[in-house]
Write a protein that holds these residues in place. Structure first.
Motif: not given
Length: 466
Positions: A127-136
């Motif tokens: 979830m943390m790694l997916l958050l990086l993409y979602a914020v971008k």
């Protein structure tokens, strides 16, 4: 498609995943792993010690086959996904460095455990790694759908582990640093808030129903002792250095330093700093388990490897390939068990013997007409329950999840204690019984060395803890 399948990163990740799949049925459940598998047998909105997603995930993958292999498939899949996400995050900087970064990630021993056995941390990392993409995506386009993604990811992270809350201040710090207040101060932000609250509502409802027991437990767990203890801090730090791999441990903090100095990887930097500060505070008051700080190392072992590759490519290759070779050898040892270890010194102590020891205990209990099995420590209970398929009573004074599962009183029953040497306890001196009768012993051995010894003692008419 053919190019993707034959690319070296895909070959690497698939090879590691296959190795983990092969190794997965060759060793027994670990302490925490068994506990989370037991969640799946007792589905609920949440649990005393953790949010529910790890148990829900186990229930899906173990719906038809309930064994160690099925329990480990989701962690292996998440490990593969996380490896691809890290590579994609770093490849624009340097493809060779990104490739080595993924090798380093998988060469870390603790991270390898999270990519093989399903823990709440395994889910939180994804979830943390997916958050990086979602914020971008959100920075590029403030659409309703992108705000929905942010809410879903934060919500699912909250269902994974309580430390997911650290992602929120890290996200605010990142937005403040970049002066992108427009991302927060608009009506669509409410979408993220409402969606994340809806997703984590099972945890909120469970805590309301149970006098906020889980929140209280986690608060005391984090606060630890009453004062700062330097020895405790460095004990935790030493364990982290040893279990993440000493070289990769240093590389991670090198990556944190370089990212801060170069003002790069800003969102990972904010998350990493939040996790490190929180965990360092916690482990200054109590000894921390190495995987608690895993989100930091998942981010900064790869980032540190990328930076090191730019300045010392040969050294970087040497470190990461040696680390990967050690990790592969450990998996091969799990499969073939070639090593010989002194009695009671085996590294397999926590993951071998519990299947046979529990089943033998259940057979003795049946022969002696006992009403159930008894264990003295929470770390024994889940494995004995899973392997024995017999009524099991945890007899201790600690308040935990088992107090909610254990509805029937053990008092007045004839109970067979399973008493391993690892957690040996003087049954006669600790519990009140009309009579305690020795009922047998089992030694679990590997290559002639005793891994653990299980003694069995029958308690007639159990009357409580002394």
């Amino acid at each position: 498609m053919r190019q993707l399948l034959t690319s070296r990163i895909t070959v690497l990740v698939l090879s590691l995943s296959i190795l983990r799949l092969i190794a997965s049925p060759f060793f027994g459940y670990g302490v925490d792993e068994a506990h989370y598998v037991l969640y799946a047998k007792n589905l609920a909105l949440s649990y005393f010690d953790h949010p529910p997603l790890v148990g829900w995930t186990h229930s899906v993958f173990s719906a038809f086959i309930q064994n160690e292999f099925a329990a480990r498939v989701p962690a292996i899949l998440l490990g593969a996904l996380n490896s691809f996400l890290i590579y994609d995050l770093l490849k624009e900087k340097d493809k060779n460095g990104a490739f080595l970064a993924v090798i380093a990630l998988n060469g870390s021993l603790t991270i390898g455990v999270l990519f093989l056995t399903l823990m709440p941390d395994s889910l939180l990392i994804t979830m943390m790694l997916l958050l990086l993409y979602a914020v971008k995506r959100l920075e590029g386009e403030k659409t309703f759908l992108n705000y929905l993604y942010i809410g879903l990811i934060l919500g699912v992270a909250g269902l994974s582990k309580y430390t997911a809350v650290l992602l929120v201040p890290a996200l605010f710090a990142y937005i403040a640093y970049k002066k992108r207040y427009d991302i927060i101060f608009n009506s669509k932000t409410l979408v993220s808030i409402l969606v994340s609250c809806a997703v984590i509502s099972p945890v909120l409802i469970w805590n309301i129903q149970n006098d906020f027991a889980s929140f209280a437990f986690q608060a005391s767990h984090v606060s630890g002792g009453d004062k700062i203890d330097i020895k405790t801090f460095f004990t935790s730090l030493g364990r982290q250095a040893a279990t993440y791999n000493p070289a990769l441990f240093l590389i991670a903090f090198f990556g944190l330093y370089k990212a801060a100095k170069n003002r790069e990887f800003l969102l990972p930097l904010c998350i990493g700093v939040a996790v490190v500060l929180f965990m360092f505070y916690s482990q200054s008051k109590q000894v921390a388990l190495p995987h608690w700080i895993s989100p930091f190392f998942v981010l900064f072992i790869p980032i540190g490897t990328l930076y090191l590759y730019k300045t010392a490519p040969k050294t970087t290759k040497y470190i990461v390939y040696i680390s990967l070779a050690i990790a592969v050898l450990i998996h091969l040892e799990l499969i073939f068990k070639i090593g010989k270890f002194p009695d009671y010194k085996s590294p397999f102590r926590d993951i071998a013997g519990w299947d046979n020891g529990s089943k033998i205990g259940a057979n003795i209990a049946k022969q002696r007409c006992a009403d159930g099995l008894a264990v003295t420590n929470w770390s024994e209970a889940s494995r004995v329950i899973l392997y024995s398929e017999f009524p099991v009573f945890l007899l201790d004074s600690r308040v935990d999840q088992f107090d909610m599962w254990q509805k029937e009183s053990p008092e007045g029953k004839n109970l067979l204690f399973i008493n391993p040497k690892t957690f040996y306890r003087d049954i006669n001196g600790s519990y009140r019984c009309d009579e305690i009768i020795p009922a047998g012993r089992y030694d679990e051995t590997i290559n002639g060395g005793i891994v653990d010894s299980f003694s069995y003692e029958l308690c007639i008419n159990y009357q409580g803890i002394r």
